[in-house]
Scaffold this motif. Structure first.
Motif, mmCIF file in Angstrom:
data_model
loop_
_atom_site.group_PDB
_atom_site.id
_atom_site.type_symbol
_atom_site.label_atom_id
_atom_site.label_comp_id
_atom_site.label_asym_id
_atom_site.label_seq_id
_atom_site.Cartn_x
_atom_site.Cartn_y
_atom_site.Cartn_z
ATOM 1 N N THR A 72 4.859 0.272 7.505
ATOM 2 C CA THR A 72 6.248 0.487 7.086
ATOM 3 C C THR A 72 7.147 -0.451 7.875
ATOM 4 O O THR A 72 6.907 -0.732 9.052
ATOM 5 C CB THR A 72 6.682 1.947 7.311
ATOM 6 N N GLU B 37 -1.510 1.563 5.885
ATOM 7 C CA GLU B 37 -0.136 1.443 5.394
ATOM 8 C C GLU B 37 0.796 1.020 6.524
ATOM 9 O O GLU B 37 0.749 1.566 7.625
ATOM 10 C CB GLU B 37 0.334 2.770 4.807
ATOM 11 N N LYS C 78 -1.279 -1.936 2.863
ATOM 12 C CA LYS C 78 -0.134 -1.678 1.992
ATOM 13 C C LYS C 78 1.141 -2.042 2.735
ATOM 14 O O LYS C 78 1.411 -1.555 3.823
ATOM 15 C CB LYS C 78 -0.100 -0.208 1.589
ATOM 16 N N GLY D 139 5.025 -1.937 1.763
ATOM 17 C CA GLY D 139 5.942 -1.495 0.711
ATOM 18 C C GLY D 139 5.142 -0.992 -0.470
ATOM 19 O O GLY D 139 4.325 -0.087 -0.343
ATOM 20 N N SER D 140 5.339 -1.618 -1.632
ATOM 21 C CA SER D 140 4.598 -1.211 -2.833
ATOM 22 C C SER D 140 3.458 -2.177 -3.164
ATOM 23 O O SER D 140 2.828 -2.063 -4.207
ATOM 24 C CB SER D 140 5.554 -1.108 -4.025
ATOM 25 N N LEU D 141 3.189 -3.123 -2.270
ATOM 26 C CA LEU D 141 2.156 -4.134 -2.513
ATOM 27 C C LEU D 141 0.900 -3.835 -1.713
ATOM 28 O O LEU D 141 0.964 -3.383 -0.570
ATOM 29 C CB LEU D 141 2.672 -5.519 -2.132
ATOM 30 N N TYR D 142 -0.250 -4.091 -2.324
ATOM 31 C CA TYR D 142 -1.550 -3.882 -1.681
ATOM 32 C C TYR D 142 -2.279 -5.221 -1.561
ATOM 33 O O TYR D 142 -2.302 -6.002 -2.503
ATOM 34 C CB TYR D 142 -2.410 -2.932 -2.505
#
Length: 64
Positions: A55, A53, A22, A24-27
């Protein structure tokens, strides 16, 4: 395979678990791509995956 066997295979960990990264908001799928595609074609609403994830550290980015 029967429909039920396909669903079982798609949701199994097989040789390795399904993993997504992940940003940001994308996977992004990193392992288990074929089983994830199978889940999509089987119209499965929920799939258990491992999420890594990441960041973005703006302060560290600016320092470099």
């Amino acid at each position: 395979m029967t429909h039920e066997e396909l669903i079982e295979h798609a949701q199994s960990d097989y040789n390795e678990s399904r993993t997504v990264s992940k940003f940001g908001s994308l996977y992004f799928t990193t392992t288990g791509q074929h089983r994830m595609t199978l889940c999509k074609f089987l119209d499965l609403e929920k799939v258990t995956v491992q999420i890594n994830e990441y960041t973005f550290d703006q302060e560290k980015f600016n320092a470099y």
